[in-house]
Design a protein around this motif. Sequence first.
Motif, PDB file in Angstrom:
ATOM      1  N   ALA A  25       0.834  -1.204   0.000  1.00 47.89           N
ATOM      2  CA  ALA A  25       0.000   0.000   0.000  1.00 47.89           C
ATOM      3  C   ALA A  25       0.866   1.250   0.000  1.00 47.89           C
ATOM      4  O   ALA A  25       1.878   1.318   0.709  1.00 47.89           O
ATOM      5  CB  ALA A  25      -0.922   0.006   1.223  1.00 47.89           C
ATOM      6  N   TYR A  59      -2.620  -1.472  -2.945  1.00 48.81           N
ATOM      7  CA  TYR A  59      -3.687  -0.534  -2.601  1.00 48.81           C
ATOM      8  C   TYR A  59      -3.137   0.864  -2.798  1.00 48.81           C
ATOM      9  O   TYR A  59      -2.149   1.258  -2.168  1.00 48.81           O
ATOM     10  CB  TYR A  59      -4.156  -0.704  -1.155  1.00 48.81           C
ATOM     11  N   VAL A  68      -3.617   4.588   3.724  1.00 48.21           N
ATOM     12  CA  VAL A  68      -4.117   3.454   4.512  1.00 48.21           C
ATOM     13  C   VAL A  68      -4.793   3.909   5.802  1.00 48.21           C
ATOM     14  O   VAL A  68      -5.530   3.137   6.419  1.00 48.21           O
ATOM     15  CB  VAL A  68      -2.985   2.466   4.849  1.00 48.21           C
ATOM     16  N   ALA A 107      -9.943   3.444   3.108  1.00 47.97           N
ATOM     17  CA  ALA A 107      -9.054   2.285   3.217  1.00 47.97           C
ATOM     18  C   ALA A 107      -9.564   1.294   4.245  1.00 47.97           C
ATOM     19  O   ALA A 107      -9.370   0.083   4.111  1.00 47.97           O
ATOM     20  CB  ALA A 107      -7.648   2.745   3.592  1.00 47.97           C
TER      21      ALA A 107
END
Length: 635
Positions: free
Chosen positions: A427, A445, A449, A454
């Motif tokens: 991420a 991702y 985060v 997220a």
Amino acid sequence: MDDIVLKLAVIGVAGIGAQWLAWRLRLPAIVLLLVAGFVAGPATGFLDPATDFGTAYRPMVSIAVAIILFEGGLTLNFSEIRETSKTVRRIIMYAGPMIWGMAALAAHYVGGLSWPTAIVLGAILVVTGPTVIIPLLRQAQLEARPASLLRWEAIVNDPIGALFAVVAFEVIMVYIGLHQAENLVLLIVFGFALAIGGGWAGAKLIVWSFVRGHVPEYLKAPVLLATVVAVYAATNMVLEEAGLLTVTVMGLVLANSRIASLTDMRRFKETITTLLVSGIFIILTASLSLEDIRSLDWQAALFVALLLFIIRPVAIMLATIRSGATIQERILTSWIAPRGVVAVAVSGLFGTLLADVGVADAGRMVAFTFAVVVTTILLHGFTLAPLAQFLNLKKTAKPGILIVGGSRWSTALAGKLKEADVPVMLADQNWNHLAEARLASIPVYFGEVLSESAHHAIDPKSFSSLIAAGDNDAYNALVCTDFGPELGRSHVFQIGRIDEKARKALNITLGGRSLTKEPVSFLDLREKLLNGWTFQLTRLTDEYGWTAYKDSRPDGALILLWIKPSGALMFAAASSGTPGPNDRILSFAIPKDEARAEAASKTARKAELTPAARTTPDDKVVAAGAGMDEGKKAS
């Protein structure tokens, strides 16, 4: 007084002890709570809640149930229900009334209960109980869709079922002649409007006061808790048990608002709810008398069987036709419907009210409800995971690692973990930092985060550990602090050098563990990677054990973790044990050939610098002159 304090202490210790034992033995916690309550109450007579706590007993249970439902509402985010909203609506709007009607018929004609008792009992058994289903979902590890379906139904249906019971009771009062029909309609309509409007208004008031800074940070959780109790009590003064709907709506509205401190408050509420669920289950089970248990006969057993195997499945399967749910999800939902605290508490309340107006068998309502609660908890608690596995609705992923911070080093680490068949996700909020990972087909991702989006896009339960590997030590610590409560403080790791004095000055809840036993900075790791260091995966055997492996490592090698044959991940910096046969060790080190070449180069350089081998231009001139002198002498 001392006796009551002792009994409260026993309830607390037994409740949390049952939760811990269930975690250790991987059993449904509710089952052990029921056992603890039965031992404390009917089996030994140590605990008799109605006598021990007197008039405070019922209000205490009611407030606890309200807080539990509010916390359940806090877990309901609309983004989680997009794919299952149609199914949930149909279960609540269609399946609920069908279950009510069929359960009332079965209770009268099969269970032998009078019509007033049967009608109220049928309404109560519409509920499915978040106090039971949420702990079961936590252990069963279902996929997102069926888990969301069961959770939403349980939390929303609890207050709906309680209000069904209110309506049924009021209708009976009108039939008996104790209430006026006109007043009943007005009361119910006004009560529902007040419950929904009061919950929405209470949530908006909390949002406004928190966002505008009218409540200091340290008082937010206490203010929230006091507000929940206040709105519950105020609504209940108008319509009995309507406060359950109020607090559920309030939690739902708050869950979908943007409050910066909502995460901390949610964790506080989860802690309170765990304590309340543990204590209330023991208290309600202990309140059951041996006479109530003995009153259960073959008619009660047949009623429970009809409810579980015919009434609930038929209602769910009919209500969910063309709802978008798969046949596997419909089968799972038609079977899994454990009842919990709300069903027992509401049945106790209305059983007493019906007995007060002369309904002879009203006391059997509590026994029937307990029979349903115990049976569903045992059957559904032990069959949820196997049935989900059979229907392919259970998560099959192994323990994985979420790596936060994209770089060449973290991409290489993710690639090696993927090669080792360890689920991994990388991420980062910089798209370019994820380029190499995307080319290597590593799941990524793109985004922050720590954001709310997220939280819904990345399921923390899909990962057993987190590694914060960014180039900013403070950000790494922040990520570990945020994910620590979700994954466990012992499962969040970070790279980077932290001064020991600075570490001691920090709060122990900040940051995560160091990924390596000796902390290494991001720049050092990047430099080592540029100098040829690689991630290496080595399997141990009976002949090639841990000691031999360590002896074969190049100087400075960083051992990160090892993978057990079961797939469990053991991080070297956090584990007190040592790897065994068939464990695969992941290390970051210079390759052996390059290590040998580097060692040989170091040896050669040392040899060149020894006094015996050291020569200088002046030494060569002197030696040449000496040779010439020897030549002259010889001639």
